[in-house]
Write an enzyme that holds these catalytic residues in place. Structure first.
Site, PDB file in Angstrom:
ATOM      1  N   ASP A  24       0.806  -1.222   0.000  1.00  0.00           N
ATOM      2  CA  ASP A  24       0.000   0.000   0.000  1.00  0.00           C
ATOM      3  C   ASP A  24       0.840   1.274   0.000  1.00  0.00           C
ATOM      4  O   ASP A  24       0.459   2.294   0.571  1.00  0.00           O
ATOM      5  CB  ASP A  24      -0.972   0.018   1.210  1.00  0.00           C
ATOM      6  CG  ASP A  24      -1.851  -1.223   1.222  1.00  0.00           C
ATOM      7  OD1 ASP A  24      -2.223  -1.683   0.138  1.00  0.00           O
ATOM      8  OD2 ASP A  24      -2.150  -1.719   2.320  1.00  0.00           O
ATOM      9  N   LYS A  73       1.710   2.119  -5.077  1.00  0.00           N
ATOM     10  CA  LYS A  73       2.262   1.571  -6.330  1.00  0.00           C
ATOM     11  C   LYS A  73       1.331   1.886  -7.500  1.00  0.00           C
ATOM     12  O   LYS A  73       1.788   2.228  -8.595  1.00  0.00           O
ATOM     13  CB  LYS A  73       2.438   0.040  -6.201  1.00  0.00           C
ATOM     14  CG  LYS A  73       3.442  -0.368  -5.138  1.00  0.00           C
ATOM     15  CD  LYS A  73       3.539  -1.872  -4.993  1.00  0.00           C
ATOM     16  CE  LYS A  73       2.334  -2.528  -4.368  1.00  0.00           C
ATOM     17  NZ  LYS A  73       2.052  -2.176  -2.971  1.00  0.00           N
ATOM     18  N   ALA A 121      -4.154  -7.989  -3.492  1.00  0.00           N
ATOM     19  CA  ALA A 121      -3.659  -6.646  -3.832  1.00  0.00           C
ATOM     20  C   ALA A 121      -4.836  -5.690  -4.015  1.00  0.00           C
ATOM     21  O   ALA A 121      -5.909  -6.100  -4.437  1.00  0.00           O
ATOM     22  CB  ALA A 121      -2.854  -6.703  -5.124  1.00  0.00           C
ATOM     23  N   GLY A 122      -4.606  -4.441  -3.692  1.00  0.00           N
ATOM     24  CA  GLY A 122      -5.600  -3.401  -3.951  1.00  0.00           C
ATOM     25  C   GLY A 122      -4.863  -2.136  -4.301  1.00  0.00           C
ATOM     26  O   GLY A 122      -4.188  -1.544  -3.456  1.00  0.00           O
ATOM     27  N   HIS A 123      -4.919  -1.757  -5.571  1.00  0.00           N
ATOM     28  CA  HIS A 123      -4.180  -0.583  -6.043  1.00  0.00           C
ATOM     29  C   HIS A 123      -5.183   0.496  -6.429  1.00  0.00           C
ATOM     30  O   HIS A 123      -6.029   0.284  -7.290  1.00  0.00           O
ATOM     31  CB  HIS A 123      -3.294  -0.957  -7.236  1.00  0.00           C
ATOM     32  CG  HIS A 123      -2.300  -2.032  -6.911  1.00  0.00           C
ATOM     33  ND1 HIS A 123      -1.558  -2.680  -7.858  1.00  0.00           N
ATOM     34  CD2 HIS A 123      -1.926  -2.565  -5.724  1.00  0.00           C
ATOM     35  CE1 HIS A 123      -0.775  -3.579  -7.260  1.00  0.00           C
ATOM     36  NE2 HIS A 123      -0.987  -3.525  -5.974  1.00  0.00           N
ATOM     37  N   GLN A 140       1.831  -6.360  -3.469  1.00  0.00           N
ATOM     38  CA  GLN A 140       2.397  -6.575  -2.128  1.00  0.00           C
ATOM     39  C   GLN A 140       3.739  -5.835  -2.028  1.00  0.00           C
ATOM     40  O   GLN A 140       3.890  -4.821  -2.673  1.00  0.00           O
ATOM     41  CB  GLN A 140       2.555  -8.079  -1.817  1.00  0.00           C
ATOM     42  CG  GLN A 140       1.239  -8.790  -1.532  1.00  0.00           C
ATOM     43  CD  GLN A 140       0.452  -9.103  -2.778  1.00  0.00           C
ATOM     44  OE1 GLN A 140       0.946  -9.699  -3.696  1.00  0.00           O
ATOM     45  NE2 GLN A 140      -0.807  -8.707  -2.805  1.00  0.00           N
TER      46      GLN A 140
HETATM   47  P1  GDP Z   1      -0.815   0.273  -3.530  1.00  0.00           P
HETATM   48  O1  GDP Z   1      -1.431  -0.988  -3.059  1.00  0.00           O
HETATM   49  O2  GDP Z   1       0.654   0.324  -3.291  1.00  0.00           O
HETATM   50  O3  GDP Z   1      -1.166   0.603  -4.958  1.00  0.00           O
HETATM   51  O4  GDP Z   1      -1.444   1.443  -2.624  1.00  0.00           O
HETATM   52  P2  GDP Z   1      -2.988   1.627  -2.188  1.00  0.00           P
HETATM   53  O5  GDP Z   1      -3.748   2.103  -3.369  1.00  0.00           O
HETATM   54  O6  GDP Z   1      -3.482   0.413  -1.507  1.00  0.00           O
HETATM   55  O7  GDP Z   1      -2.843   2.734  -1.068  1.00  0.00           O
HETATM   56  C1  GDP Z   1      -2.272   3.979  -1.338  1.00  0.00           C
HETATM   57  C2  GDP Z   1      -3.294   5.073  -0.991  1.00  0.00           C
HETATM   58  O8  GDP Z   1      -2.652   6.312  -0.996  1.00  0.00           O
HETATM   59  C3  GDP Z   1      -4.437   5.203  -1.994  1.00  0.00           C
HETATM   60  O9  GDP Z   1      -5.587   5.599  -1.300  1.00  0.00           O
HETATM   61  C4  GDP Z   1      -3.962   6.300  -2.939  1.00  0.00           C
HETATM   62  O10 GDP Z   1      -5.027   6.984  -3.577  1.00  0.00           O
HETATM   63  C5  GDP Z   1      -3.246   7.189  -1.969  1.00  0.00           C
HETATM   64  N1  GDP Z   1      -2.126   7.972  -2.501  1.00  0.00           N
HETATM   65  C6  GDP Z   1      -1.109   7.553  -3.304  1.00  0.00           C
HETATM   66  N2  GDP Z   1      -0.197   8.528  -3.458  1.00  0.00           N
HETATM   67  C7  GDP Z   1      -0.621   9.575  -2.723  1.00  0.00           C
HETATM   68  C8  GDP Z   1      -0.065  10.867  -2.436  1.00  0.00           C
HETATM   69  O11 GDP Z   1       1.007  11.253  -2.893  1.00  0.00           O
HETATM   70  N3  GDP Z   1      -0.795  11.671  -1.595  1.00  0.00           N
HETATM   71  C9  GDP Z   1      -1.996  11.296  -1.079  1.00  0.00           C
HETATM   72  N4  GDP Z   1      -2.628  12.123  -0.259  1.00  0.00           N
HETATM   73  N5  GDP Z   1      -2.543  10.098  -1.343  1.00  0.00           N
HETATM   74  C10 GDP Z   1      -1.854   9.238  -2.129  1.00  0.00           C
HETATM   75  P1  IMO Z   2      -0.920  -4.272  -2.237  1.00  0.00           P
HETATM   76  O1  IMO Z   2      -0.529  -4.819  -3.580  1.00  0.00           O
HETATM   77  C1  IMO Z   2      -0.971  -4.661   2.086  1.00  0.00           C
HETATM   78  C2  IMO Z   2      -0.932  -8.716   3.760  1.00  0.00           C
HETATM   79  C3  IMO Z   2      -2.175  -9.112   4.529  1.00  0.00           C
HETATM   80  C4  IMO Z   2      -1.562 -10.043   5.550  1.00  0.00           C
HETATM   81  C5  IMO Z   2      -0.475 -10.765   4.761  1.00  0.00           C
HETATM   82  C6  IMO Z   2      -0.914 -12.119   4.217  1.00  0.00           C
HETATM   83  O2  IMO Z   2      -2.210  -3.546  -2.220  1.00  0.00           O
HETATM   84  O3  IMO Z   2       0.212  -3.507  -1.613  1.00  0.00           O
HETATM   85  P2  IMO Z   2      -2.508 -12.849   2.229  1.00  0.00           P
HETATM   86  O4  IMO Z   2      -3.980 -12.628   2.018  1.00  0.00           O
HETATM   87  O5  IMO Z   2      -1.659 -12.343   1.140  1.00  0.00           O
HETATM   88  O6  IMO Z   2      -2.193 -14.285   2.559  1.00  0.00           O
HETATM   89  O7  IMO Z   2      -2.169 -12.014   3.563  1.00  0.00           O
HETATM   90  O8  IMO Z   2      -0.165  -9.910   3.672  1.00  0.00           O
HETATM   91  N1  IMO Z   2      -1.158  -8.231   2.371  1.00  0.00           N
HETATM   92  C7  IMO Z   2      -1.126  -6.953   2.025  1.00  0.00           C
HETATM   93  N2  IMO Z   2      -0.982  -5.827   2.769  1.00  0.00           N
HETATM   94  N3  IMO Z   2      -1.068  -4.562   0.756  1.00  0.00           N
HETATM   95  C8  IMO Z   2      -1.196  -5.672  -0.013  1.00  0.00           C
HETATM   96  O9  IMO Z   2      -1.174  -5.611  -1.353  1.00  0.00           O
HETATM   97  C9  IMO Z   2      -1.262  -6.933   0.625  1.00  0.00           C
HETATM   98  N4  IMO Z   2      -1.391  -8.200   0.179  1.00  0.00           N
HETATM   99  C10 IMO Z   2      -1.317  -8.990   1.264  1.00  0.00           C
HETATM  100  O10 IMO Z   2      -2.798  -8.005   5.119  1.00  0.00           O
HETATM  101  O11 IMO Z   2      -0.922  -9.298   6.550  1.00  0.00           O
HETATM  102 MG    MG Z   3      -2.909  -1.664  -1.744  1.00  0.00          MG
END
Ligand code: GDP
Ligand code: IMO
Ligand code: MG
Length: 429
Positions: free
Chosen positions: A14, A17, A40-42, A228
Site C-alpha cells: 500500500d 504503487k 492486492a488493492g491498487h 504486495q
Molecule cells: P498500492 O497498493 O501500493 O497501490 O497502494 P494503495 O492504493 O493500496 O494505497 C495507497 C493510498 O494512498 C491510496 O488511497 C492512494 O489513492 C493514496 N495515494 C497515493 N499517493 C498519494 C499521495 O502522494 N498523496 C496522497 N494524499 N494520497 C496518495
Molecule cells: P498491495 O498490492 C498490504 C498482507 C495481509 C496479511 C499478509 C498475508 O495492495 O500492496 P494474504 O492474504 O496475502 O495471505 O495475507 O499480507 N497483504 C497486504 N498488505 N497490501 C497488499 O497488497 C497486501 N497483500 C497482502 O494483510 O498481513
Molecule cells: Mg494496496
C-alpha cells in the site's frame, strides 16, 4: 530489444504503487502483473473516478496499454470478471487490452474457505486478506493446482472434482463446525460456475511468456507491476507474517518468464511515512495519537479489506534492505502532502538492538520484535503542495526531507506524490 521497467513496494504494501504505475503506464505499451492475486488493492484516481484494481494490471487505465496477468498470479475468475465488467462500464476496451497467462493458477471456492479455516487454527494470526492466496499457492507448489489452461483440458471436470472433494475433507478436519460445507462446495454447482467462467475468459487467454518476449523484441515499452511488497515476501519478509509469494525482483522474473537481462529501471515505492495491514512486527509503528493522525490524514484504510492500517514513521533501515534485495535504481515517495502536515517528522535511521545500533535490517522475528527505532528529526509544516509543479518549487523543508532519503539510501527520488489524484505527482528527470 527494449527492457521492462519494474515497480516494487518497499515496505508492507500500500505504498501507492498503483499511482506510480498509472503514471508510467502512460508511456508503456504493455503492463504485466507477476505475483499475488486479489489480495492486492491498487487505488488510482483518474478523471474524477476512483478505481480499486485487484487483479487487472492498473496500467490498462491508460487506455492504450495492454494489461497482462502473468503466470505467477493466482487468479480468482469471479473477481476478475467483476473487474472486467467495471472497466467496460467505464468505457474501456477490455477485449483488446487484456491478456491472461495460460499458466496462471486458478483460485477455487475452497481456497478462501481454507484460508479462513487455517487462520482460525493459528495461535498467532497472520491477518490474511482471506482471499485464498496461501492455499492456492500451496496447491501450486504441491503440484496439484488448476492452471488457466486446465480449464480447457479434457480432464477439467475430473481434476476439479478431485480437488474439490479432497479439500472438502481437509476443511471438515480444520472446520468441523461448518454446517454449510456441503452447500458451499457442491461440486456440480462449482463445475457449472467454472465452466461458465472458462468460456467468458477464453478470449483473453494466451501464452503470455511468448507474448511478453515478442513485445520486447519488437521494442515495445513494458512495465511490470509489483503487488504486495518486500517485507511481505515469503523469503525476505517477516515470516510467517507475510504473503505466500515473492513480490521482490526474483518473483518478477519467475512470475512473467522475463529474464534478468530484460530488466530496466527498478522503481521502489514508499510513502513518506509507513503503514502495515495485518499482523507481524513493525519497528516504527506508532501506537499513539500521532499514528492515529497519520491514519486519518492519509486515509489509511485497506483497499481490499477496509481494515484500518497500522501507521508509523518512515523506516530507512528497511528501505536500504529493499534496495539490496531488489536492486532498486530509483524511488517514488508518495504522500509528501500528508507527512508535510506534521510540525516535526521522525525518520528511522538505525535499530537499537541488544545494546548496539545497527543500520542493517534482518527479517529475524526476535530481532524485529526487540529492536527500537533510532530517529532523526526533520522540520515539517510543508504547507499546500498542490501548486508545486517541480522539485525546485517545493518548500525547503520538503526538499531537505527528500534529499535526506536520497543521501541515506543512495537512490535518486524520481517521483514525488503530492496528492491522490493522477496529476498530483512531481517527476524529476
Ligand atoms: P498500492 O497498493 O501500493 O497501490 O497502494 P494503495 O492504493 O493500496 O494505497 C495507497 C493510498 O494512498 C491510496 O488511497 C492512494 O489513492 C493514496 N495515494 C497515493 N499517493 C498519494 C499521495 O502522494 N498523496 C496522497 N494524499 N494520497 C496518495
Ligand atoms: P498491495 O498490492 C498490504 C498482507 C495481509 C496479511 C499478509 C498475508 O495492495 O500492496 P494474504 O492474504 O496475502 O495471505 O495475507 O499480507 N497483504 C497486504 N498488505 N497490501 C497488499 O497488497 C497486501 N497483500 C497482502 O494483510 O498481513
Ligand atoms: Mg494496496
Amino acid at each position: 530489444m527494449s527492457k521492462a521497467d519494474v515497480v516494487i513496494g518497499c515496505f508492507y504494501g500500500d505504498e501507492g504503487k498503483g499511482k506510480v504505475i498509472d503514471y508510467l503506464a502512460g508511456k508503456a505499451d504493455v503492463a504485466v502483473r507477476a505475483t499475488g492475486g486479489d489480495n492486492a488493492g491498487h487505488t488510482i484516481k483518474a478523471g474524477g473516478v476512483k478505481y480499486a484494481m485487484h487483479l487487472i494490471p492498473s496500467g490498462i487505465l491508460s487506455g492504450h496499454t495492454v494489461g497482462v496477468i502473468g503466470n505467477g498470479v493466482v487468479l480468482n475468475p469471479s473477481v476478475l470478471l467483476e473487474e472486467i465488467d467495471n472497466l467496460k462500464n467505464h468505457g474501456y476496451d477490455v477485449e483488446h487490452y487484456l491478456k491472461i497467462s495460460d499458466k496462471a493458477h486458478v483460485i477455487l471456492p475452497y481456497h478462501p474457505l481454507l484460508d479462513k479455516a487455517l487462520e482460525n487454527t493459528r495461535a498467532a494470526k497472520i491477518g490474511t486478506t482471506g482471499k485464498g492466496i496461501g492455499p492456492s499457492y500451496c496447491d501450486k507448489y504441491e503440484r496439484s493446482g488448476l492452471r488457466v489452461e486446465d480449464l480447457y483440458a479434457p480432464n477439467f471436470r475430473e481434476k476439479l472434482r478431485g480437488l474439490t472433494e479432497s479439500r472438502k475433507d481437509l476443511l471438515k478436519f480444520y472446520d468441523p463446525e461448518n454446517q454449510d460445507l456441503e452447500r458451499e462446495l457442491d461440486f456440480e454447482k462449482i463445475y457449472d460456475m467454472y465452466w461458465d467462467f472458462a468460456q467468458k475468459l477464453k478470449p483473453y487467454v494466451c501464452d503470455a511468456i511468448t507474448y511478453l518476449h515478442k513485445a520486447l523484441e519488437q521494442g515495445k515499452k513494458m512495465l511490470v507491476e509489483g503487488a504486495q511488497a518486500t517485507l511481505l515476501d515469503i523469503d525476505f519478509g517477516s515470516y510467517p507474517f507475510v504473503t505466500s509469494s515473492n513480490p521482490t525482483i526474483g518473483g518478477i522474473l519467475t512470475g512473467t518468464g522475463l529474464s534478468a537481462s530484460d530488466m530496466g529501471e527498478v522503481y521502489g515505492v514508499i510513502k513518506a511515512y509507513s503503514s502495515r495491514v495485518g499482523e507481524g512486527p513493525y519497528v516504527t509503528e506508532l501506537l499513539d495519537e500521532t499514528g492515529d493522525r497519520i491514519r486519518e490524514l492519509g486515509h489509511e484504510y485497506g483497499t481490499t479489506t477496509g481494515r484500518p492500517r497500522r501507521c508509523g514513521w518512515l523506516d530507512l533501515v528497511a528501505l536500504r534492505y529493499a534496495k539490496r534485495v531488489n536492486g532498486l535504481t530509483a524511488l517514488s515517495v508518495n504522500h509528501l502532502d500528508t507527512i508535510g502536515k506534521f510540525e516535526k517528522i521522525q525518520v528511522c535511521v538505525g535499530y537499537e538492538w541488544n545494546g548496539t545500533i545497527t543500520e542493517d535490517f534482518s527479517s529475524n522475528l526476535e530481532f524485529l520484535n526487540s529492536s527500537k527505532p533510532v530517529y532523526k528529526e526533520f522540520d515539517g509544516n510543508f504547507g499546500d503542495l498542490s501548486g508545486c509543479k517541480s522539485f525546485e518549487e517545493l518548500p525547503l523543508n520538503a526538499r531537505t526531507y527528500i534529499q535526506f532519503i536520497e543521501e541515506y539510501t543512495g537512490i535518486p527520488v524520481r517521483f514525488i506524490g503530492t496528492g491522490a489524484e493522477r496529476e498530483a505527482m512531481l517527476v524529476r528527470e
